[in-house]
Design a protein around this motif. Structure first.
Motif, PDB file in Angstrom:
ATOM      1  N   ARG A 185       0.812  -1.219   0.000  1.00 52.45           N
ATOM      2  CA  ARG A 185       0.000   0.000   0.000  1.00 52.45           C
ATOM      3  C   ARG A 185       0.850   1.276   0.000  1.00 52.45           C
ATOM      4  NH1 ARG A 185      -4.253  -0.256  -2.070  1.00 52.45           N
ATOM      5  NH2 ARG A 185      -5.170   1.337  -0.791  1.00 52.45           N
ATOM      6  N   ARG A 186       2.163   1.128  -0.123  1.00 54.25           N
ATOM      7  CA  ARG A 186       3.058   2.290  -0.100  1.00 54.25           C
ATOM      8  C   ARG A 186       2.954   3.111  -1.385  1.00 54.25           C
ATOM      9  NH1 ARG A 186       7.984  -1.143   2.316  1.00 54.25           N
ATOM     10  NH2 ARG A 186       7.064  -1.467   4.362  1.00 54.25           N
ATOM     11  N   ARG A 187       3.418   4.355  -1.300  1.00 51.22           N
ATOM     12  CA  ARG A 187       3.480   5.287  -2.431  1.00 51.22           C
ATOM     13  C   ARG A 187       2.103   5.692  -2.915  1.00 51.22           C
ATOM     14  NH1 ARG A 187       7.979   7.345  -3.042  1.00 51.22           N
ATOM     15  NH2 ARG A 187       7.480   7.918  -5.148  1.00 51.22           N
ATOM     16  N   ARG A 188       1.140   5.742  -1.985  1.00 48.45           N
ATOM     17  CA  ARG A 188      -0.226   6.152  -2.324  1.00 48.45           C
ATOM     18  C   ARG A 188      -0.704   7.299  -1.435  1.00 48.45           C
ATOM     19  NH1 ARG A 188      -2.817   0.222  -3.519  1.00 48.45           N
ATOM     20  NH2 ARG A 188      -1.196  -0.290  -4.986  1.00 48.45           N
TER      21      ARG A 188
END
Length: 141
Positions: free
Chosen positions: A84-87
């Motif tokens: 779920r990173r970079r969101r």
């Protein structure tokens, strides 16, 4: 949706803490982290009174460990699940934590940020963090 400190379901919080810890162990390892996330005592869930979470439809996607002492807060950890990173989830969680602290009359928080971790540095800078000696100070606006 961000749940403030104290509002997380203990079982879901423990699952998120365990899974995020395992992801960090598999990636950079806790030795590279500025602060360790202490495990809950055996059989006891993580203390929701110390965590804010970003809740997804079926699980917690990010956690932030917050300690408040009188008029100062310390953010000991902001961690987002690897998938779920970079969101913007970590940033949204951190901004919500800072806003909650501000409403509680706390205008600044400190956090340890590993300078060798560009994502952590960028996150702190994106919310107005500034280096103060060996800590990063975050201002609740």
């Amino acid at each position: 949706m961000v749940l403030p400190v104290g509002a997380a379901d203990p079982a879901r919080l423990q699952a998120a803490c365990d899974e995020i810890r395992a992801e960090i162990d598999a990636e950079t390892g806790w030795a590279a982290m500025p602060v360790d996330m202490p495990p809950a005592p055996p059989g006891a869930p993580a203390d929701p009174g110390r965590y804010a979470v970003a809740a997804g439809p079926d699980r917690y996607e990010a956690i932030a460990r917050v300690t408040v002492r009188r008029r100062h807060a310390r953010i000991g950890l902001v961690a987002v699940r690897a998938d779920r990173r970079r969101r913007g989830i970590g940033r949204a969680l951190l901004l919500a934590v800072l806003a909650d602290l501000r409403r509680a009359g706390i205008e600044a928080a400190s956090a340890d940020v590993d300078e060798a971790n560009p994502a952590a540095t960028a996150l702190a800078e994106s919310v107005g963090g500034r280096r103060v000696s060996s800590l990063v100070e975050l201002v609740a606006r």
